[in-house]
Design a protein around this motif. Structure first.
Motif, PDB file in Angstrom:
ATOM      1  N   LYS A  61      73.536  -7.565  43.506  1.00  0.00           N
ATOM      2  CA  LYS A  61      73.614  -8.834  43.152  1.00  0.00           C
ATOM      3  C   LYS A  61      74.800  -9.891  43.562  1.00  0.00           C
ATOM      4  N   ARG A  63      77.881  -9.169  42.102  1.00  0.00           N
ATOM      5  CA  ARG A  63      78.249  -9.795  41.123  1.00  0.00           C
ATOM      6  C   ARG A  63      79.597  -8.745  40.923  1.00  0.00           C
ATOM      7  N   SER A 148      70.463  -8.777  34.841  1.00  0.00           N
ATOM      8  CA  SER A 148      69.171  -8.810  34.616  1.00  0.00           C
ATOM      9  C   SER A 148      69.064  -9.194  36.854  1.00  0.00           C
ATOM     10  N   ASN A 150      68.600 -10.557  39.769  1.00  0.00           N
ATOM     11  CA  ASN A 150      68.719 -12.068  40.568  1.00  0.00           C
ATOM     12  C   ASN A 150      70.055 -11.446  41.543  1.00  0.00           C
ATOM     13  N   SER A 156      67.957 -16.135  36.321  1.00  0.00           N
ATOM     14  CA  SER A 156      66.896 -14.540  36.304  1.00  0.00           C
ATOM     15  C   SER A 156      65.459 -14.493  36.507  1.00  0.00           C
ATOM     16  N   GLU A 185      67.132 -13.790  28.461  1.00  0.00           N
ATOM     17  CA  GLU A 185      67.486 -11.981  28.199  1.00  0.00           C
ATOM     18  C   GLU A 185      68.266 -12.012  27.161  1.00  0.00           C
ATOM     19  N   HIS A 238      75.407 -19.584  35.935  1.00  0.00           N
ATOM     20  CA  HIS A 238      74.102 -18.520  35.997  1.00  0.00           C
ATOM     21  C   HIS A 238      73.219 -19.846  35.739  1.00  0.00           C
TER      22      HIS A 238
HETATM   23 MG    MG Z   1      71.914 -12.217  34.624  1.00  0.00          MG
END
Ligand code: MG
Ligand code: TXA
Length: 346
Positions: A61, A63, A148, A150, A156, A185, A238
């Motif tokens: 991701k 992330r 999620s 993405n 998402s 979400e 986001h």
């Molecule tokens: Mg997320």
């Protein structure tokens, strides 16, 4: 990396899609990363008890590793192996809303990887209600960490193709079960406080929670954007489409004036509206996102609408604003983040 794609019919999980889910489950058991549908958005799953597997989620991701993940379970009883204690109000909301779009924050046991909890002494747990997610979680019979599915920062995914677009070649497989449903979400509820606190508004509303456990607070950071949010993920940008998004608060005429203003600057303008105002605006791309009279439909289509502006290659997106009632709170929370807090107010 080759990304396997399994298409499953969520209405026929038991008979038809077993072999596909069997393969997906096996990959998860082998510490691979597999995306799957939930009733909110697609999740990017990995064995929550394995550092190696969880690392792969963050890598795929892009992330930040200080943003903890939600642990997904297929059976309510699994929560006892993940949490050290279940406060009474947590037990009540679990009973009322699981399986479903509610994540509870509980004191943790040292069972899931520290990479899942990002060093916190609490853990986020949820039991999704999507038949494909439940069937997969039951087959794996491990707690599955899943953010999620993405690329970090993008909207998402609410369709298998969204996951494909973001993560093909970066993950081992995608279980495509069609459109997700709720579309935003899960609600994240911190149950470690005497009065539970909503850290992220979502599919289960404040009033639904209050009907079961009495007073519920909303994280101050959601109301006051200057404060550091308690839910680490809330501080990151986001859900953003490629073009800048601006929320317009005012009449339809006012929004039309803003469209013309940007067009006069030579910009291609996209508009996010609802069925009720279809045909009202003259712009380069006008996209209808559900019905204003039923905010659930707006939530359901929000992320795919944000993604679809990318295909029109607009320079700026102007969005109508929504009332913050019920699921409207989650819609505005995501829209404001996607807009990077940019408003035009009449
Ligand atoms: Mg997320
Ligand atoms: O609907 C959903 O919740 C989806 C589907 C896939 O289940 N998952 C999801 O995960 O949205 P993610 O990682 O995108 O968002 C998790 C949120 C983040 O805001 C994170 O900071 C917060 O939950 N969170 C996780 N663990 C936490 C903890 N121990 N304390 C506070 N917040 C936590």
């Amino acid at each position: 990396m080759k990304t396997r794609l399994w298409t499953v019919d969520k209405n026929n999980v038991d008979n038809i899609c077993c072999p596909q889910l069997e393969e997906a489950a096996k990959l998860l058991q082998q510490h691979e990363v597999v995306a799957f549908p939930t009733e909110t958005v697609y999740g990017l799953g990995a064995d929550a008890t394995s550092d190696e597997a969880v690392d792969k989620i963050f890598k795929a991701k892009g992330r930040p590793s200080d943003n903890p993940l939600i642990v997904h379970i297929g059976d309510v009883k699994q929560v006892d192996s993940i949490a050290s204690h279940i406060p009474i109000k947590a037990a009540k909301v679990i009973d009322a809303f699981w399986p479903g779009p509610l994540t509870v924050i509980l004191p943790k046991k040292d069972y899931v990887s520290v990479k899942v909890t990002a060093g916190l002494d609490t853990v986020a747990v949820r039991m999704p209600s999507h038949p494909v997610a439940l069937a997969l979680l039951k087959k794996v019979s491990l707690p599955i960490a899943a953010p999620s599915a993405n690329l970090s920062g993008k909207p998402s995914p609410t369709h298998g193709q969204h996951v494909m677009k973001d993560l093909e070649g970066r993950i081992s497989g995608i279980v495509d079960g069609g459109a997700t449903g709720v579309g935003v979400e899960s609600t994240v509820l911190d149950c470690t406080e005497d009065i539970p606190v909503i850290l992220r508004p979502g599919g289960v509303t404040k009033s639904q929670l209050e009907a079961v456990i009495g007073e519920v607070k909303i994280d101050q950071a959601l109301l006051d954007n200057n404060q550091a949010p308690k839910s680490p993920g809330m501080k990151y940008t986001h859900y953003a489409p490629d073009a800048p998004l601006i929320i317009v608060q005012g009449t339809e005429d006012f929004l039309q004036q803003q469209i013309l203003k940007y067009q006069n600057e030579g910009k291609k303008v996209g508009v996010l509206t609802t069925v009720e105002n279809k045909g009202v605006y003259q712009a380069d791309a006008v996209i209808v996102c559900g019905e204003r009279s039923s905010l659930e439909t707006v939530a359901s289509e929000l992320y795919s609408t944000l993604r679809s502006f990318n295909e029109y290659e607009v320079d700026v997106i102007l969005s109508e604003s929504f009332p913050e009632d019920g699921v409207g709170q989650a819609i505005m929370n995501r829209l404001v983040k996607a807009a990077g807090h940019q408003f035009i107010i009449q």
